[in-house]
Design a protein around this motif. Sequence first.
Motif, PDB file in Angstrom:
ATOM      1  N   THR A  64       0.787  -1.227   0.000  1.00 10.07           N
ATOM      2  CA  THR A  64       0.000   0.000   0.000  1.00 10.07           C
ATOM      3  C   THR A  64       0.830   1.294   0.000  1.00 10.07           C
ATOM      4  O   THR A  64       0.599   2.147  -0.853  1.00 10.07           O
ATOM      5  N   LYS A  96       8.153   1.190   5.887  1.00 12.73           N
ATOM      6  CA  LYS A  96       6.889   0.460   6.078  1.00 12.73           C
ATOM      7  C   LYS A  96       6.515  -0.368   4.861  1.00 12.73           C
ATOM      8  O   LYS A  96       5.425  -0.917   4.795  1.00 12.73           O
ATOM      9  N   VAL A 130       0.782 -12.722   2.503  1.00  9.56           N
ATOM     10  CA  VAL A 130       1.593 -11.947   1.568  1.00  9.56           C
ATOM     11  C   VAL A 130       2.134 -10.647   2.166  1.00  9.56           C
ATOM     12  O   VAL A 130       3.054 -10.062   1.630  1.00  9.56           O
ATOM     13  N   ALA A 131       1.557 -10.190   3.273  1.00  7.70           N
ATOM     14  CA  ALA A 131       2.026  -8.956   3.943  1.00  7.70           C
ATOM     15  C   ALA A 131       2.039  -7.753   3.011  1.00  7.70           C
ATOM     16  O   ALA A 131       2.992  -6.988   2.984  1.00  7.70           O
ATOM     17  N   GLN A 132       0.994  -7.599   2.216  1.00  7.39           N
ATOM     18  CA  GLN A 132       0.964  -6.523   1.230  1.00  7.39           C
ATOM     19  C   GLN A 132       0.285  -5.249   1.710  1.00  7.39           C
ATOM     20  O   GLN A 132       0.633  -4.169   1.299  1.00  7.39           O
ATOM     21  N   CYS A 133      -0.729  -5.415   2.553  1.00  3.76           N
ATOM     22  CA  CYS A 133      -1.535  -4.234   2.857  1.00  3.76           C
ATOM     23  C   CYS A 133      -0.860  -3.339   3.896  1.00  3.76           C
ATOM     24  O   CYS A 133      -1.159  -2.167   3.977  1.00  3.76           O
ATOM     25  N   ARG A 134       0.018  -3.875   4.689  1.00  7.27           N
ATOM     26  CA  ARG A 134       0.777  -3.144   5.713  1.00  7.27           C
ATOM     27  C   ARG A 134      -0.136  -2.568   6.793  1.00  7.27           C
ATOM     28  O   ARG A 134       0.181  -1.550   7.399  1.00  7.27           O
ATOM     29  N   LEU A 171       9.038  -1.228  12.050  1.00  8.82           N
ATOM     30  CA  LEU A 171       7.753  -1.865  12.371  1.00  8.82           C
ATOM     31  C   LEU A 171       7.651  -3.158  11.571  1.00  8.82           C
ATOM     32  O   LEU A 171       8.136  -3.251  10.451  1.00  8.82           O
ATOM     33  N   GLY A 216       1.903   4.297  12.119  1.00  5.76           N
ATOM     34  CA  GLY A 216       2.100   3.500  10.907  1.00  5.76           C
ATOM     35  C   GLY A 216       0.787   2.999  10.340  1.00  5.76           C
ATOM     36  O   GLY A 216       0.550   3.046   9.128  1.00  5.76           O
ATOM     37  N   ALA A 260      -1.109   5.785   8.821  1.00  7.84           N
ATOM     38  CA  ALA A 260      -0.545   6.133   7.519  1.00  7.84           C
ATOM     39  C   ALA A 260      -1.058   5.177   6.452  1.00  7.84           C
ATOM     40  O   ALA A 260      -1.478   5.596   5.359  1.00  7.84           O
ATOM     41  N   THR A 261      -1.059   3.876   6.761  1.00  7.83           N
ATOM     42  CA  THR A 261      -1.573   2.893   5.808  1.00  7.83           C
ATOM     43  C   THR A 261      -3.028   3.181   5.469  1.00  7.83           C
ATOM     44  O   THR A 261      -3.432   3.136   4.310  1.00  7.83           O
ATOM     45  N   PHE A 267      -3.236   6.050   3.099  1.00 12.44           N
ATOM     46  CA  PHE A 267      -2.845   5.665   1.736  1.00 12.44           C
ATOM     47  C   PHE A 267      -3.952   4.857   1.059  1.00 12.44           C
ATOM     48  O   PHE A 267      -4.235   5.029  -0.118  1.00 12.44           O
ATOM     49  N   LEU A 268      -4.582   3.949   1.828  1.00  7.10           N
ATOM     50  CA  LEU A 268      -5.632   3.113   1.238  1.00  7.10           C
ATOM     51  C   LEU A 268      -6.827   3.959   0.801  1.00  7.10           C
ATOM     52  O   LEU A 268      -7.465   3.672  -0.211  1.00  7.10           O
ATOM     53  N   ILE A 326      -8.767  -2.344  -2.828  1.00  2.92           N
ATOM     54  CA  ILE A 326      -7.558  -1.899  -2.125  1.00  2.92           C
ATOM     55  C   ILE A 326      -6.390  -2.833  -2.439  1.00  2.92           C
ATOM     56  O   ILE A 326      -5.387  -2.837  -1.725  1.00  2.92           O
ATOM     57  N   HIS A 327      -6.510  -3.655  -3.445  1.00  2.00           N
ATOM     58  CA  HIS A 327      -5.415  -4.501  -3.930  1.00  2.00           C
ATOM     59  C   HIS A 327      -4.852  -5.424  -2.855  1.00  2.00           C
ATOM     60  O   HIS A 327      -3.641  -5.543  -2.719  1.00  2.00           O
TER      61      HIS A 327
END
Lengths: 109, 472
Positions: A35, A74, B42-46, B58, B82, B85-86, B89-90, B147-148
């Motif tokens: 993201t 991040k 996959v740890a993509q969205c953070r 983090l 953090g 922030a994510t 962004f989303l 949100i991918h």
Amino acid sequence: MGSGAVIVIDENTDMVKLLWRITKFYAHESCGQCTPCREGCQWMEGILHKLMTGQGQERDIDLLVDLATNIGGKTLCALGDAAAGPVISFIKKFRPEFEAYARGQKKHA
Amino acid sequence: MPKCTIDGNEVEFEKGENLIKVAKRAGVDIPVFCYHPGLSVVAQCRMCLVEIEKMPKLQTACSTPAGEGMIVRTQANAAVKGRAATMEFLLANHPLDCPICDKSGECDLQDNSFTHGSATMRTTEERRTYVDVDMGPVIQKNMNRCIHCTRCIRFGDEVAGIREMVSIQRGNMLDITTIDGLPLATEYAGNYADICPTGALTLKDFRFKKRAWFLKKTETICEGCSKGCNMEVHHEAGTVYRCLPRYNPQINQYWLCDEGRFNYHHTQDPQRIVEVDWSDSAPTAFQQLKQAKNPLFLIGTDLCLEEMKTILDFAKATAANAQIAHFGTPGVLTSKDDAPEDKILKRTSKTSNLNGAESLGIKPFDSKITNDLVIVFRGGRAVLPQSLKQQDAKKIVAVGVFRIGDLPSETTVLPGLAFTEKSGTIVNFEGTQQKLKKAVPGPRNSKPISEILMIMTQAKKGSVVTPGIGVA
């Protein structure tokens, strides 16, 4: 450049335009998986483009630093860190140039 | 067992467990988008960023296995910032069209934004938009809301066994779509809407019908096949709006096939026979049964154990010479014929209680009718034998859920209740007993089988039969 690469530039180079060009590169190279990098790089590129074309405001400069801080450290891979680095250091070292654009004292040709 | 500390709570864990699972046990909820317990990590969205002592950055809780002595702080300043922030962004490119979005009210993006995000936005840029493709009859796509998280891609790959969702383009223009824009081919497409954390993939069937927060939820079992998948019926004011899978690690995990998911529609079929004159039809049917020399009791394997037992007792008491048989799926006479239909959930026996019928000692129907009266009981899903449809209508009494055209037009039908309208026990292919739970009351004039049988035996011609009470 943020990724450890070195670019030698003329002292007359427009730093705002250069930062926009670098950020545009990272926005284009972002794979889009995580993201912060996917959304953040494009966002920063948009703000810098606005600044450069004379539509920016002074608060955009702080927003840029904040966004870059939010991306750095991040992301899934190091591309996000590399994209955030130049934004933070450019604004730290050349803030007056950015402010000149934001106040409309300077405009990209 | 090794221990770690999460937000001050010491908690035990098994080796290899990730921090999200461990934190849940410690009573700490870590927000997630891309992580789903039934899919790979996959740890993509953070979104699940947490602070771990002695780690400089983090970490994502979904991809970090718990370690001995690990000290995790989910509420540390850096972690809170953090996640905020994510969230920002989303939402930078999300349309925020919650008022017209079907996911609203049960949306992870909404919930997490409320808890972890900010109430104000800093974007002034134009938002990203996509052109949508048609995803087939089950799923409605709205890519602008995406949100991918790639849950859908991983679901197809890892669970449905078909790689049909992919991501194309890259960076900010990353698009989640089907290969070549083809409609979805999997028979498990409904799950795409369940796992989608936003309103990007929603059910066409449920679209614009009901707000999620009005729905009442009843835990029940799917009657679609002998697998016995656990599901949740969502209903309001006596109408079922959708069925969703319910987690059961032994049977269906998090998933449900489309056949089972949309099976509830048969209970709302306008062709369903729900009207009858109880005071006339019920005593007449009982008279017919009394006069019959060798009646045949046909019991659908879509009925509950309790209903089957009642019918058996009724047959014993009223027609001792009756022949009793069960019917359900053509070609699947006994549980030996029942086999997996695919590698995921579906089975070939398309009724839920074949094993239950066998446990009560009922024999399968062998398709020849030589009897002078057939009394057929059905819950709505069992396929009626072909030979029954060719019978003289005067020789058939039908009890349960039938549609116009199922049987010869003159047949006496005493309307019963479908699976969402009754409680009972069913036995799945492994012999596991599970409970059906009544979600909605059912049509006004329909009655449970036990009550129908009681009215048959007790009502006299012309007596008053009131709905829901019996004989007055």
